[in-house]
Design a protein around this motif. Structure first.
Motif, short mmCIF file in Angstrom:
data_model
loop_
_atom_site.label_atom_id
_atom_site.label_comp_id
_atom_site.label_asym_id
_atom_site.label_seq_id
_atom_site.Cartn_x
_atom_site.Cartn_y
_atom_site.Cartn_z
N ILE A 136 -3.67 -17.92 -19.20
CA ILE A 136 -5.14 -19.46 -18.27
C ILE A 136 -5.06 -20.85 -18.49
CG2 ILE A 136 -7.55 -19.43 -19.18
CD1 ILE A 136 -7.61 -17.18 -20.65
N LYS A 137 -4.70 -20.83 -17.50
CA LYS A 137 -5.29 -22.62 -17.46
C LYS A 137 -5.93 -23.25 -16.72
CE LYS A 137 -0.40 -23.93 -16.16
NZ LYS A 137 -0.74 -25.28 -17.14
N LEU A 169 -4.93 -12.03 -23.00
CA LEU A 169 -5.80 -13.50 -22.14
C LEU A 169 -7.10 -13.10 -23.16
CD1 LEU A 169 -4.52 -14.03 -18.95
CD2 LEU A 169 -3.72 -14.63 -21.52
N GLY A 170 -7.44 -13.94 -23.97
CA GLY A 170 -9.04 -14.03 -24.01
C GLY A 170 -9.02 -13.78 -25.54
N HIS A 171 -8.41 -13.98 -25.73
CA HIS A 171 -8.21 -13.49 -27.50
C HIS A 171 -8.31 -14.48 -28.20
CE1 HIS A 171 -6.78 -9.17 -28.18
NE2 HIS A 171 -7.68 -8.91 -27.59
N ASN A 172 -7.38 -16.19 -27.87
CA ASN A 172 -7.42 -16.88 -28.35
C ASN A 172 -8.32 -17.94 -27.35
OD1 ASN A 172 -5.68 -15.40 -29.98
ND2 ASN A 172 -3.71 -16.89 -29.15
N TYR A 173 -8.39 -18.31 -26.62
CA TYR A 173 -9.25 -19.26 -25.27
C TYR A 173 -10.26 -18.56 -25.09
CZ TYR A 173 -10.17 -22.47 -22.48
OH TYR A 173 -10.56 -23.98 -21.66
N SER A 174 -11.52 -18.12 -25.51
CA SER A 174 -12.24 -17.99 -25.10
C SER A 174 -13.26 -18.65 -24.02
CB SER A 174 -13.34 -17.21 -26.62
OG SER A 174 -13.75 -18.51 -27.45
N ALA A 175 -13.04 -19.99 -24.57
CA ALA A 175 -13.92 -20.47 -22.96
C ALA A 175 -13.80 -19.57 -21.84
CB ALA A 175 -13.19 -21.86 -23.04
N GLY A 176 -13.15 -18.67 -21.65
CA GLY A 176 -13.25 -18.23 -20.54
C GLY A 176 -12.45 -18.89 -19.13
N VAL A 177 -12.21 -18.00 -18.00
CA VAL A 177 -10.91 -18.44 -16.73
C VAL A 177 -12.06 -19.78 -16.08
CG1 VAL A 177 -10.21 -17.64 -14.74
CG2 VAL A 177 -10.57 -15.41 -16.69
N PRO A 178 -11.03 -20.97 -16.36
CA PRO A 178 -12.02 -21.86 -15.82
C PRO A 178 -11.60 -21.27 -13.71
CG PRO A 178 -9.87 -22.38 -16.45
CD PRO A 178 -9.90 -21.07 -16.46
N VAL A 250 -8.38 -20.23 -9.02
CA VAL A 250 -8.43 -19.61 -10.06
C VAL A 250 -8.00 -19.90 -11.70
CG1 VAL A 250 -9.35 -17.92 -11.63
CG2 VAL A 250 -9.10 -18.62 -8.87
N GLY A 251 -7.95 -20.63 -12.43
CA GLY A 251 -6.70 -20.47 -14.02
C GLY A 251 -6.27 -20.07 -14.43
N LEU A 252 -6.09 -18.48 -13.29
CA LEU A 252 -5.27 -17.68 -14.24
C LEU A 252 -3.67 -17.39 -13.21
CD1 LEU A 252 -7.57 -14.50 -13.86
CD2 LEU A 252 -6.85 -15.48 -16.00
N PHE A 253 -2.66 -17.97 -13.74
CA PHE A 253 -1.23 -17.48 -13.16
C PHE A 253 -0.77 -16.16 -14.17
CE2 PHE A 253 -0.85 -22.62 -12.61
CZ PHE A 253 -2.12 -23.49 -12.75
#
Ligand SMILES: O=C[C@H](O)[C@H](O)[C@H](O)COP(=O)(O)O
Length: 299
Positions: A136-137, A169-178, A250-253
């Protein structure tokens, strides 16, 4: 800003303990951290950044992509420490305003990706990295330019502290996909994201400005949290979001990084490679490699 630290110009080729092809001539610099003492997290970021630069920014690399975020200043610091001689015929490509400032204030030569569509190596931060090196970026709204520079690079390397090292992804960064969107299309894209499985997707609002965050490209950003069952297959979410008209990036690499370096609290570095190997680099620089099994890559 001066170029600190002595640099050895006659270093022999490096053989990685991982078997990784480090064919070029690395540029060794003094690994001792300068004063003042950093917090654990900052020290972890610096360790990851310095280790990645030492291994991947080699003598023959002339076009270098510089990412965004709080770990990247340590990347630039370490590149500057390679010395004037190493940097004099290099050009540095920024992923946004922040990295442009780092390049300029470091007295490095600034270029852009339209002049240099092929980059030797890009080093960037991440909000979270899973066991397959999907990232996630975009927590800083820079993911459009970051993805272009990652794609343009022969080698794309991620650097982060231990909190970003995750299995899913999403376990630590919960804000979501930018999701960067054309401003006039944001309400329609929001609706589409709700239907795709992110009912809490929301426009990112600015903190010290009334209204939404505006990216370096003049666009809005939506943060779209998806449930774990969907985040288990980030590539599938990526392709669905990318198909929505109005979405810019999309912030998924996915399937992009060659390696991710995570600085740990104990002074070691965990390196996850794109072939599944996980390497533990001790603070003495010695590597210990094992294969990733059953998703136990988190540190
Ligand atoms: O848009 C921002 C970038 O993707 C950053 O690389 C990412 O948000 C990580 O930033 P930080 O290292 O500050 O957590």
């Amino acid at each position: 800003m001066p170029f600190p630290g002595p640099v050895s110009e006659s270093t022999p080729a490096l053989t990685s303990s991982t078997g990784e092809t480090l064919t070029g001539r690395p540029i060794f610099t003094d690994l001792k951290p300068p004063a003042p003492k950093l917090s654990d997290i900052e020290a972890s970021k610096r360790l990851a950044a310095w280790t990645a630069v030492d291994r991947h920014v080699l003598r023959e690399h002339k076009v270098i992509g510089i990412g965004s975020g709080s770990t990247v200043p340590y990347v630039v610091e370490r590149i500057i420490a390679q010395g004037r001689e190493a940097n004099k015929d290099r050009v540095f490509i920024p992923t946004g305003f922040q990295s442009k400032e780092l390049i300029v204030s470091g007295q490095l030569l600034l270029g852009d990706v339209d002049q240099y569509p092929r980059i030797d190596v890009t080093i960037d931060g991440a909000d979270e990295v899973d066991k397959d090196l999907n990232c996630i970026k975009g927590g800083g709204a820079c993911h459009l330019r970051e993805k272009v520079l990652a794609e343009a690079a022969d080698t794309f390397v991620v650097v982060a502290d231990y909190r970003k090292n995750s299995d899913v992804l999403g376990h630590n960064y919960s804000a979501g996909v930018p999701v960067e969107v054309a401003p006039f299309a944001y309400a329609k894209v929001l609706q589409n994201l709700h239907v795709l499985g992110s009912p809490k997707a929301a426009l990112r609002m600015a903190v010290k400005k009334a209204g939404p965050v505006v990216s370096d490209n003049g666009n809005f950003v939506i943060d779209a949290p998806f449930p774990e069952e969907l985040m288990l297959d980030p590539y599938s979410i990526l392709t669905k979001i990318k198909m929505l008209t109005g979405v810019v990036e999309v912030g998924l690499f996915c399937h992009m990084a060659k390696a991710a370096y995570f600085g740990n609290q104990d002074g070691s570095v965990t390196v996850k490679w794109n072939d599944g190997r996980i390497e533990q680099v001790a603070s003495n620089g010695q590597g210990d490699v094992h294969a990733a099994t059953n998703g136990s890559a988190s540190h």
